[in-house]
Design a protein around this motif. Structure first.
Motif, PDB file in Angstrom:
ATOM      1  N   TRP A 156       0.854  -1.183   0.000  1.00 24.25           N
ATOM      2  CA  TRP A 156       0.000   0.000   0.000  1.00 24.25           C
ATOM      3  C   TRP A 156       0.892   1.237   0.000  1.00 24.25           C
ATOM      4  CZ3 TRP A 156      -5.406  -0.801   0.352  1.00 24.25           C
ATOM      5  CH2 TRP A 156      -6.172   0.369   0.293  1.00 24.25           C
ATOM      6  N   PRO A 157       0.715   2.145  -0.960  1.00 26.41           N
ATOM      7  CA  PRO A 157       1.622   3.298  -1.078  1.00 26.41           C
ATOM      8  C   PRO A 157       1.640   4.178   0.174  1.00 26.41           C
ATOM      9  CG  PRO A 157       0.284   3.047  -3.059  1.00 26.41           C
ATOM     10  CD  PRO A 157      -0.280   2.102  -2.040  1.00 26.41           C
ATOM     11  N   GLY A 158       2.843   4.495   0.640  1.00 26.53           N
ATOM     12  CA  GLY A 158       3.014   5.419   1.743  1.00 26.53           C
ATOM     13  C   GLY A 158       2.536   4.924   3.088  1.00 26.53           C
ATOM     14  N   ALA A 159       2.363   3.608   3.230  1.00 26.68           N
ATOM     15  CA  ALA A 159       1.794   3.065   4.464  1.00 26.68           C
ATOM     16  C   ALA A 159       2.777   2.147   5.176  1.00 26.68           C
ATOM     17  CB  ALA A 159       0.503   2.296   4.154  1.00 26.68           C
ATOM     18  N   THR A 268      -2.448 -17.768  -2.132  1.00 26.31           N
ATOM     19  CA  THR A 268      -1.458 -16.714  -2.330  1.00 26.31           C
ATOM     20  C   THR A 268      -2.059 -15.410  -1.828  1.00 26.31           C
ATOM     21  OG1 THR A 268      -2.288 -16.350  -4.576  1.00 26.31           O
ATOM     22  CG2 THR A 268      -0.409 -17.836  -4.316  1.00 26.31           C
ATOM     23  N   GLY A 269      -1.274 -14.627  -1.139  1.00 24.09           N
ATOM     24  CA  GLY A 269      -1.766 -13.375  -0.592  1.00 24.09           C
ATOM     25  C   GLY A 269      -2.062 -13.490   0.887  1.00 24.09           C
ATOM     26  N   ALA A 270      -2.217 -12.341   1.523  1.00 21.20           N
ATOM     27  CA  ALA A 270      -2.443 -12.291   2.956  1.00 21.20           C
ATOM     28  C   ALA A 270      -3.342 -11.108   3.289  1.00 21.20           C
ATOM     29  CB  ALA A 270      -1.109 -12.175   3.704  1.00 21.20           C
ATOM     30  N   TYR A 271      -3.820 -11.103   4.516  1.00 17.40           N
ATOM     31  CA  TYR A 271      -4.595  -9.978   5.029  1.00 17.40           C
ATOM     32  C   TYR A 271      -3.637  -9.061   5.791  1.00 17.40           C
ATOM     33  CZ  TYR A 271      -9.003 -12.219   3.805  1.00 17.40           C
ATOM     34  OH  TYR A 271     -10.044 -12.782   3.100  1.00 17.40           O
ATOM     35  N   TRP A 272      -3.786  -7.763   5.545  1.00 19.61           N
ATOM     36  CA  TRP A 272      -2.895  -6.765   6.133  1.00 19.61           C
ATOM     37  C   TRP A 272      -3.687  -5.648   6.793  1.00 19.61           C
ATOM     38  CZ3 TRP A 272       2.377  -7.617   5.676  1.00 19.61           C
ATOM     39  CH2 TRP A 272       2.777  -8.562   4.717  1.00 19.61           C
ATOM     40  N   LEU A 273      -3.103  -5.100   7.842  1.00 21.32           N
ATOM     41  CA  LEU A 273      -3.563  -3.850   8.438  1.00 21.32           C
ATOM     42  C   LEU A 273      -2.537  -2.792   8.063  1.00 21.32           C
ATOM     43  CD1 LEU A 273      -5.317  -2.138  10.434  1.00 21.32           C
ATOM     44  CD2 LEU A 273      -3.788  -2.961  12.247  1.00 21.32           C
ATOM     45  N   ALA A 274      -2.985  -1.691   7.461  1.00 18.16           N
ATOM     46  CA  ALA A 274      -2.051  -0.649   7.021  1.00 18.16           C
ATOM     47  C   ALA A 274      -2.574   0.719   7.427  1.00 18.16           C
ATOM     48  CB  ALA A 274      -1.856  -0.709   5.509  1.00 18.16           C
ATOM     49  N   CYS A 275      -1.647   1.619   7.678  1.00 21.07           N
ATOM     50  CA  CYS A 275      -2.013   3.002   7.972  1.00 21.07           C
ATOM     51  C   CYS A 275      -0.911   3.916   7.457  1.00 21.07           C
ATOM     52  CB  CYS A 275      -2.248   3.213   9.465  1.00 21.07           C
ATOM     53  SG  CYS A 275      -0.755   3.512  10.431  1.00 21.07           S
ATOM     54  N   PRO A 276      -1.211   5.195   7.229  1.00 23.11           N
ATOM     55  CA  PRO A 276      -0.157   6.124   6.795  1.00 23.11           C
ATOM     56  C   PRO A 276       0.956   6.173   7.830  1.00 23.11           C
ATOM     57  CG  PRO A 276      -2.329   7.116   6.548  1.00 23.11           C
ATOM     58  CD  PRO A 276      -2.523   5.844   7.316  1.00 23.11           C
ATOM     59  N   ALA A 277       2.183   6.283   7.364  1.00 24.60           N
ATOM     60  CA  ALA A 277       3.328   6.271   8.273  1.00 24.60           C
ATOM     61  C   ALA A 277       3.212   7.363   9.333  1.00 24.60           C
ATOM     62  CB  ALA A 277       4.623   6.451   7.471  1.00 24.60           C
ATOM     63  N   ALA A 278       2.622   8.503   8.976  1.00 20.24           N
ATOM     64  CA  ALA A 278       2.526   9.614   9.923  1.00 20.24           C
ATOM     65  C   ALA A 278       1.554   9.339  11.061  1.00 20.24           C
ATOM     66  CB  ALA A 278       2.101  10.888   9.191  1.00 20.24           C
ATOM     67  N   ARG A 279       0.680   8.320  10.911  1.00 18.33           N
ATOM     68  CA  ARG A 279      -0.351   8.062  11.927  1.00 18.33           C
ATOM     69  C   ARG A 279      -0.086   6.798  12.745  1.00 18.33           C
ATOM     70  NH1 ARG A 279      -5.725   9.089   8.173  1.00 18.33           N
ATOM     71  NH2 ARG A 279      -4.843  10.808   6.964  1.00 18.33           N
TER      72      ARG A 279
END
Length: 309
Positions: A156-159, A268-279
């Protein structure tokens, strides 16, 4: 701390008048929304244009026709006003904690996450979670979300990314369907209707290979966009569903579906939790991340070898 220039921060009343005119398409409608007179709304619009040094409307026979610049400007202004409103509501409703606006996959959110959220709220009484569903990727800059739970890769971009679990598939069907269509080996599925998710086009090939049958093309298939729809279709006897094992187990435990052959085949593939790096350091994200990873470890670890996590 970055100094904000007042020239580029118009008064809130000016922005609300502009937003109302754009939403209603007229000064009259905006005045009714804001409980102001039409002349007051017109003066607010003029003041905004003067501060920005740009015309936002073309005046034609007492009508305001938005310029192209106004259409671009309102998209950002509306998002900013929504954010201010949500933040204020969150502070009033939850002054001691915080709020996590979370985008989540529909079936994961309703079938797995939502039933467990009372536990999260009980151990984190100062934090609230707002849920909304999203199927596809989005920009954190353009959307209001603080974090997302998605399926795929850690790209995920920027996360920043927190891996939740690898996807594993279990094929299953309604008991009545299997009585009418007995399955003793993978090849018995070749002529059955195989239900397929449009974002998992290689899932059945992975499953057949995991059963030792190699990759087999689907002869009779139905394409769907949500696992919840696939589950209901399988329960209704339309065909064989290929579900993430965590969803399959819910239906199997309830007796609505029965597993077919070897369960929990690696995909193939996984579940992810992502957030912006600043948060990532904000309390709501931190406590939610810690809680959900602990839940995953507790519920998934016995069935998932450590090497595959």
């Amino acid at each position: 701390m970055k100094l904000r220039q007042r020239r580029f921060l118009p008064n809130l009343s000016l922005l609300m008048a502009f937003d109302a005119v754009m939403r209603n398409g007229s000064v009259t409608g905006a005045a009714q929304d804001l409980s102001l007179t039409q002349s007051t709304v017109s003066r607010l619009i003029q003041s905004l244009e003067q501060q920005l040094g740009q015309p936002l409307f073309i005046r034609h026979r007492k009508r305001l026709i938005p310029t192209e610049a106004a259409h671009r400007y309102v998209r950002d202004i509306s998002q900013a006003l929504d954010l201010i409103q949500r933040s204020s509501m969150s502070l009033i409703a939850n002054p001691e904690g915080g709020t996590l606006d979370l985008a989540v996959l529909p079936t994961f959110g309703t079938r797995w996450l939502a039933p467990r959220l009372p536990d999260f709220l009980s151990v984190n009484p100062g934090v609230s979670v707002n849920l909304a569903t999203r199927f596809t990727a989005f920009s954190f800059d353009a959307e209001r979300f603080d974090a997302v739970i998605y399926f795929g890769r850690d790209d995920w971009p920027g996360a920043v990314h927190v891996k939740l679990f690898n996807e594993r598939y279990t094929a299953c069907a309604a008991p009545e369907f299997l009585r009418a269509n007995p399955v003793a080996r993978a090849e018995d599925l070749y002529d059955l209707v195989l239900l397929q998710l449009e974002t998992r086009l290689t899932a059945w090939a992975d499953w057949f290979q995991g059963q030792g049958a190699g990759a087999v093309p689907i002869r009779n298939g139905m394409l769907m966009d949500q696992f919840s729809m696939m589950i209901q279709a399988a329960i209704s006897g339309l065909g064989v569903a290929l579900l993430p094992d965590y969803l399959a187990q819910i239906e199997i435990a309830g007796g609505r579906l029965q597993p077919i052959l070897r369960p929990a085949v690696p995909g193939t593939g996984a579940y992810w939790l992502a957030c912006p790096a600043a948060r990532q350091g904000l309390k709501p994200f931190q406590v939610f991340s810690n809680w959900i990873t602990a839940q995953i470890a507790q519920e998934f670890s016995p069935a998932i070898p450590a090497a595959e996590r």
